[in-house]
Each structure stands twice: as C-alpha cells, then as structure tokens.
Scaffold this motif. Sequence first.
Motif, PDB file in Angstrom:
ATOM      1  N   LEU A   1       0.822  -1.209   0.000  1.00  0.00           N
ATOM      2  CA  LEU A   1       0.000   0.000   0.000  1.00  0.00           C
ATOM      3  C   LEU A   1       0.857   1.260   0.000  1.00  0.00           C
ATOM      4  O   LEU A   1       1.919   1.320   0.631  1.00  0.00           O
ATOM      5  CB  LEU A   1      -0.934  -0.007   1.201  1.00  0.00           C
ATOM      6  N   LYS A   2       0.367   2.255  -0.725  1.00  0.00           N
ATOM      7  CA  LYS A   2       1.033   3.551  -0.836  1.00  0.00           C
ATOM      8  C   LYS A   2       0.092   4.644  -0.346  1.00  0.00           C
ATOM      9  O   LYS A   2      -1.128   4.475  -0.399  1.00  0.00           O
ATOM     10  CB  LYS A   2       1.394   3.818  -2.298  1.00  0.00           C
ATOM     11  N   PRO A   3       0.625   5.762   0.096  1.00  0.00           N
ATOM     12  CA  PRO A   3      -0.254   6.860   0.524  1.00  0.00           C
ATOM     13  C   PRO A   3      -1.256   7.266  -0.553  1.00  0.00           C
ATOM     14  O   PRO A   3      -2.387   7.645  -0.222  1.00  0.00           O
ATOM     15  CB  PRO A   3       0.737   7.979   0.836  1.00  0.00           C
ATOM     16  N   GLU A   4      -0.871   7.146  -1.809  1.00  0.00           N
ATOM     17  CA  GLU A   4      -1.791   7.529  -2.880  1.00  0.00           C
ATOM     18  C   GLU A   4      -2.933   6.527  -3.068  1.00  0.00           C
ATOM     19  O   GLU A   4      -3.837   6.762  -3.871  1.00  0.00           O
ATOM     20  CB  GLU A   4      -1.040   7.721  -4.207  1.00  0.00           C
ATOM     21  N   ASP A   5      -2.890   5.422  -2.349  1.00  0.00           N
ATOM     22  CA  ASP A   5      -4.022   4.489  -2.356  1.00  0.00           C
ATOM     23  C   ASP A   5      -5.122   4.930  -1.396  1.00  0.00           C
ATOM     24  O   ASP A   5      -6.184   4.306  -1.333  1.00  0.00           O
ATOM     25  CB  ASP A   5      -3.574   3.079  -1.974  1.00  0.00           C
ATOM     26  N   THR A   6      -4.873   5.973  -0.634  1.00  0.00           N
ATOM     27  CA  THR A   6      -5.879   6.500   0.281  1.00  0.00           C
ATOM     28  C   THR A   6      -7.120   6.917  -0.495  1.00  0.00           C
ATOM     29  O   THR A   6      -7.051   7.721  -1.422  1.00  0.00           O
ATOM     30  CB  THR A   6      -5.323   7.694   1.064  1.00  0.00           C
ATOM     31  N   ALA A   7      -8.249   6.328  -0.118  1.00  0.00           N
ATOM     32  CA  ALA A   7      -9.494   6.570  -0.847  1.00  0.00           C
ATOM     33  C   ALA A   7     -10.625   5.837  -0.141  1.00  0.00           C
ATOM     34  O   ALA A   7     -10.390   5.013   0.746  1.00  0.00           O
ATOM     35  CB  ALA A   7      -9.389   6.072  -2.286  1.00  0.00           C
ATOM     36  N   VAL A   8     -11.840   6.148  -0.537  1.00  0.00           N
ATOM     37  CA  VAL A   8     -12.984   5.311  -0.186  1.00  0.00           C
ATOM     38  C   VAL A   8     -13.132   4.276  -1.291  1.00  0.00           C
ATOM     39  O   VAL A   8     -13.170   4.637  -2.472  1.00  0.00           O
ATOM     40  CB  VAL A   8     -14.268   6.138  -0.039  1.00  0.00           C
ATOM     41  N   TYR A   9     -13.192   3.025  -0.891  1.00  0.00           N
ATOM     42  CA  TYR A   9     -13.284   1.925  -1.856  1.00  0.00           C
ATOM     43  C   TYR A   9     -14.715   1.411  -1.893  1.00  0.00           C
ATOM     44  O   TYR A   9     -15.310   1.116  -0.847  1.00  0.00           O
ATOM     45  CB  TYR A   9     -12.326   0.808  -1.472  1.00  0.00           C
ATOM     46  N   PHE A  10     -15.241   1.302  -3.094  1.00  0.00           N
ATOM     47  CA  PHE A  10     -16.617   0.872  -3.318  1.00  0.00           C
ATOM     48  C   PHE A  10     -16.644  -0.425  -4.108  1.00  0.00           C
ATOM     49  O   PHE A  10     -15.859  -0.606  -5.034  1.00  0.00           O
ATOM     50  CB  PHE A  10     -17.383   1.921  -4.134  1.00  0.00           C
ATOM     51  N   CYS A  11     -17.562  -1.301  -3.768  1.00  0.00           N
ATOM     52  CA  CYS A  11     -17.829  -2.411  -4.667  1.00  0.00           C
ATOM     53  C   CYS A  11     -19.152  -2.151  -5.383  1.00  0.00           C
ATOM     54  O   CYS A  11     -20.001  -1.399  -4.889  1.00  0.00           O
ATOM     55  CB  CYS A  11     -17.851  -3.753  -3.944  1.00  0.00           C
ATOM     56  N   ALA A  12     -19.278  -2.743  -6.544  1.00  0.00           N
ATOM     57  CA  ALA A  12     -20.446  -2.528  -7.376  1.00  0.00           C
ATOM     58  C   ALA A  12     -20.813  -3.828  -8.066  1.00  0.00           C
ATOM     59  O   ALA A  12     -19.974  -4.725  -8.201  1.00  0.00           O
ATOM     60  CB  ALA A  12     -20.163  -1.444  -8.410  1.00  0.00           C
TER      61      ALA A  12
END
Length: 127
Positions: free
Chosen positions: A87-98
């Motif tokens: 993991l990298k800091p730029e992976d910081t996000a809200v992750y959604f499944c669809a």
Amino acid sequence: QLQLVESGGGLVQAGDSLTLACATSGDAFTAYNIGWFRQAPGKEREFVAAIAWTGRTTKYADSSMKGRFTISRDNFNNTAYLHISSLKPEDTAVYFCAADRRPVVVVNPTLFPFQLWGQGTPVTVSS
C-alpha cells in the motif's frame, strides 16, 4: 435486488497489505459481475478491477493495478474481495464495490457503468 456492504478498510501503514470484502445479499450473487472502484479525496471515482460472475475473467484498470491489486470472489459465501499489497499513501481513498448483471461491464466499466453500489469503506495509508 442485490445489496452490497463493504468492509475491511481502515488506517494502515505504507507497505502493508489489506483485503477488502464486499458482502452481498438479497439476490443471487452468481447472477452478478462485481467491480471495485475508489475515490480519493478531491478526485473523481476511478475503476480498480472487475470480475465476472464465474470468477474466470478479471479486468484491472492498468498494469500497475494488476500488480498490486487482486480481485476475487467466493460464490459460496456471496462475497467479493479486493486484496491490495504494498500500500502507498496515494491508495488513500474510499473503496466501493459494485454489481451488475451485464457481462459487458467487465469488458468496459467506463462505457457501461455498474448499476448497484455499496456505501464504501475508507482506506487511509500513512507514510
């Protein structure tokens, strides 16, 4: 219709690995293709990976995603997963499944948007 609930997010250190889960209910899981997306602060939501209902076909946003991200599904337990390594800091996000019944969403999730969405799980990667 299918309901989706993501889990597994949290605060992690750079270099760690994480597995996100997408638990589903309300309809036949095997009727749906599953996608994972993410939305970083101040940015648009972006496609990460998708998997066909059979589990045999996958698609990743690009080669760098394919190297660190692994999408999978367990059709017996009605759950999809996204494993993220290094993991990298730029992976910081809200992750959604669809989810979507149409096979075409796995081929071109941009042109054919997924129709059903979960609420997301936040991932924060500290350096």
